[in-house]
Design a protein around this motif. Structure first.
Motif, PDB file in Angstrom:
ATOM      1  N   GLN A  48       0.935  -1.082  -0.036  1.00 31.07           N
ATOM      2  CA  GLN A  48      -0.090   0.069   0.137  1.00 31.07           C
ATOM      3  C   GLN A  48       0.678   1.303  -0.015  1.00 31.07           C
ATOM      4  O   GLN A  48       0.577   2.255  -0.271  1.00 31.07           O
ATOM      5  CB  GLN A  48      -0.905   0.030   1.162  1.00 31.07           C
ATOM      6  N   GLY A  49       2.132   1.243   0.331  1.00 34.78           N
ATOM      7  CA  GLY A  49       2.814   2.401   0.573  1.00 34.78           C
ATOM      8  C   GLY A  49       3.301   2.695   1.923  1.00 34.78           C
ATOM      9  O   GLY A  49       2.650   2.139   2.681  1.00 34.78           O
ATOM     10  N   THR A  50       4.131   3.487   1.997  1.00 29.51           N
ATOM     11  CA  THR A  50       4.574   3.500   3.520  1.00 29.51           C
ATOM     12  C   THR A  50       4.384   4.895   4.143  1.00 29.51           C
ATOM     13  O   THR A  50       4.320   5.968   3.266  1.00 29.51           O
ATOM     14  CB  THR A  50       6.182   3.167   3.680  1.00 29.51           C
ATOM     15  N   ALA A 206      -1.741   9.159  -2.054  1.00 25.61           N
ATOM     16  CA  ALA A 206      -0.387   9.227  -2.025  1.00 25.61           C
ATOM     17  C   ALA A 206      -0.043   8.708  -0.455  1.00 25.61           C
ATOM     18  O   ALA A 206      -0.602   9.275   0.447  1.00 25.61           O
ATOM     19  CB  ALA A 206       0.441  10.356  -2.555  1.00 25.61           C
ATOM     20  N   LYS A 207       1.233   8.301  -0.175  1.00 16.93           N
ATOM     21  CA  LYS A 207       1.589   7.991   1.132  1.00 16.93           C
ATOM     22  C   LYS A 207       3.143   9.013   1.234  1.00 16.93           C
ATOM     23  O   LYS A 207       3.744   9.190   0.294  1.00 16.93           O
ATOM     24  CB  LYS A 207       2.043   6.988   1.412  1.00 16.93           C
ATOM     25  N   ASP A 210       6.140   7.613  -0.576  1.00 17.62           N
ATOM     26  CA  ASP A 210       6.236   7.442  -2.001  1.00 17.62           C
ATOM     27  C   ASP A 210       7.195   8.611  -2.829  1.00 17.62           C
ATOM     28  O   ASP A 210       7.393   9.468  -2.257  1.00 17.62           O
ATOM     29  CB  ASP A 210       4.524   7.754  -2.755  1.00 17.62           C
ATOM     30  N   THR A 243       2.691  10.410  -8.136  1.00 16.77           N
ATOM     31  CA  THR A 243       3.565   9.617  -7.247  1.00 16.77           C
ATOM     32  C   THR A 243       3.504   8.037  -7.388  1.00 16.77           C
ATOM     33  O   THR A 243       2.587   7.688  -7.995  1.00 16.77           O
ATOM     34  CB  THR A 243       2.918  10.007  -5.850  1.00 16.77           C
ATOM     35  N   ASP A 245       4.741   4.135  -5.762  1.00 19.58           N
ATOM     36  CA  ASP A 245       5.011   3.429  -4.462  1.00 19.58           C
ATOM     37  C   ASP A 245       6.440   2.607  -4.734  1.00 19.58           C
ATOM     38  O   ASP A 245       6.931   2.944  -5.899  1.00 19.58           O
ATOM     39  CB  ASP A 245       3.843   2.507  -3.993  1.00 19.58           C
ATOM     40  N   THR A 251       0.295   5.856  -7.200  1.00 24.88           N
ATOM     41  CA  THR A 251      -0.484   6.109  -6.070  1.00 24.88           C
ATOM     42  C   THR A 251      -1.553   7.225  -6.249  1.00 24.88           C
ATOM     43  O   THR A 251      -2.425   7.439  -5.571  1.00 24.88           O
ATOM     44  CB  THR A 251       0.315   6.117  -4.732  1.00 24.88           C
TER      45      THR A 251
END
Length: 358
Positions: A48-50, A206-207, A210, A243, A245, A251
Motif C-alpha cells: 500500500q505504500g509507507t 499518496a503516502k 512514495d 507519485t 510506491d 498512487t
C-alpha cells in the motif's frame, strides 16, 4: 510415592499443553505485517505504500513578458512556465517538492513567418541540465537545475507561511544565510508556485514514503505564420505531478496543460497583451470550451481528471499499454465514457515523471 509421581506427571502435561496453545502468539522482534501473515485477498502495508497519507499538488505559473517584436533582429515569442509539484502532510508541511520550468522560445520574422522548427523537441530546464548554461554566469558556480533542486530541498519540512517568509532583496534574490550559498536565482516565482501547489493539493491516495515525479512535455506544432489573420506562436505544454510506491505503481496523479498563445502581425509586431494572465486548462475549466463539442459532454479538465484517477494503481507499462485508436483516443471500455481526448501526451508525461521521481 506413586501418588506423588502421578501428581508430578499431571503437572508436566498441563504445562506442556499451555505452552503448545501459546505457540501461535507473536514473538518479540517478529513482524505481524509480513507477507506471510497477510490474509488471502488483503494488501500488506508494504504494497500500500509507507507512511501517513499526504496530499498531492501541482501548480503552473506562465508569463510571456519576455517576448519581443521583430525588427533588426527576429521576433521572439517566449513563454516561461514555472511548474511545481508537492506532497503535503496533514499539518500543511511540505513532505516533498519538485521544481521545473518550460522556457519555450519561438522566433518569427518581420514578415510574420514562424522561423522555429515546429517539430523540434523542447526540453525543460531540468532536462537541459548543464546545457542550460547558467553555471558560467553564476556567482556560486551552480547550474539552474542545481539551484532549483536546492530550493526544493529547502522547502521540505516547511509550511507555505515559512516559504513566503524567506528574506529576499529588491530583485527577488534570497538573502537568507542558509539559502544564499546554493540559490542565487530569483525565487519569487518559485515561492508563488509552491504556495499555489500547496493550495491545490488534494488527498488522492499518496503516502509520505512514495516517490514524487514532476514532468513537462512541450510542443510548438500549433504555431502558424501571419496571413489574413495574425500569426500564432503557441507553446503547448502538458504537466503532471505523479507519485509512485516502492513497486512502481502510481498512487496519485494530477495532469494539467497550458496552451499559451502569442499573436503577431504580418509586420512581425506582437499583437497579444503580454501582461495578460495565462491560465492552464484546469484553471480555465468550462471557459476552455470543450464541453460543447465533446461527444460525452465533458470539459477537458473533467477528462484529464478522469484519466488521472484511472491510472492510479497501475504501473507505467500498464499506462503505456492502454489501447488507443489511430487518432490516439482510448478505446478501453472503462475510459470511453469519461475520456475522449487524445491520451498520448498524458501517457508520455506520466512516463517522464516516473524517470525523474524521487
Amino acid at each position: 510415592m506413586k501418588k506423588l509421581l502421578s501428581l508430578v506427571l499431571v503437572l508436566v502435561l498441563a504445562v506442556t499443553f499451555v505452552t503448545g496453545c501459546g505457540s501461535t502468539a507473536t514473538q518479540p522482534g517478529t513482524d505481524t505485517n509480513s507477507a506471510a501473515s497477510t490474509a488471502p485477498g488483503t494488501t500488506s502495508n508494504t504494497e500500500q505504500g509507507t507512511g501517513d497519507a499526504v496530499k498531492t499538488g501541482l501548480a503552473v505559473i506562465s508569463t510571456a513578458g519576455s517576448s519581443t517584436d521583430a525588427g533588426e533582429k527576429d521576433g521572439l515569442a517566449e513563454v516561461d512556465s514555472v511548474a511545481v509539484a508537492v506532497a503535503v502532510d496533514k499539518d500543511g508541511k511540505i513532505v516533498k517538492c519538485a521544481i521545473d520550468t518550460a522556457q519555450t522560445k519561438i522566433n518569427f520574422s518581420k514578415e510574420g513567418k514562424v522561423l522555429s522548427d515546429l517539430k523540434a523537441e523542447y526540453k525543460s530546464k531540468q532536462e537541459l541540465g548543464a546545457d542550460y548554461g547558467m553555471k558560467k554566469a553564476s556567482k556560486i558556480g551552480k547550474e539552474w537545475f542545481e539551484q532549483a533542486n536546492a530550493f526544493a530541498d529547502y522547502a521540505v519540512g516547511k509550511t507555505v507561511a515559512e516559504i513566503k517568509g524567506i528574506a529576499v532583496n529588491q530583485e527577488g534574490i534570497t538573502t537568507d544565510a542558509e539559502l544564499s550559498t546554493s540559490v542565487t536565482i530569483h525565487i519569487s516565482d518559485y515561492v508563488a508556485a509552491v504556495e499555489k501547489a500547496v493550495n491545490n493539493a488534494k488527498d488522492l491516495g499518496a503516502k509520505a514514503g512514495d516517490k514524487l515525479g514532476l514532468a513537462i512535455v512541450t510542443s510548438i506544432s500549433g504555431s502558424k505564420d501571419a496571413g489574413e489573420n495574425d500569426g500564432l506562436a503557441q507553446a503547448y505544454s502538458n504537466y503532471t505531478a505523479t507519485t509512485f510506491d516502492a513497486s512502481g505503481k502510481i498512487t496519485s496523479c494530477v495532469i494539467d496543460a497550458s496552451q499559451s498563445n502569442v499573436n503577431f502581425s504580418k509586420e512581425g509586431k506582437i499583437t497579444s497583451d503580454l501582461k495578460a494572465q495565462l491560465q492552464t486548462k484546469d484553471e480555465l475549466g468550462e471557459a476552455y470550451g470543450m464541453k460543447k463539442a465533446s461527444k460525452i459532454g465533458k470539459e477537458w479538465s473533467e477528462q484529464a481528471d478522469a484519466f488521472s484517477k484511472y491510472v492510479v494503481g497501475k504501473t507505467v507499462d500498464e499506462v503505456k499499454g492502454i489501447a488507443v485508436n489511430e487518432e490516439g483516443v482510448a478505446t478501453a471500455a472503462e475510459l470511453t465514457s469519461s475520456v475522449t481526448v487524445h491520451i498520448s501526451d498524458f501517457t508520455s508525461v506520466i512516463e517522464k515523471a516516473s524517470k525523474s521521481a524521487k
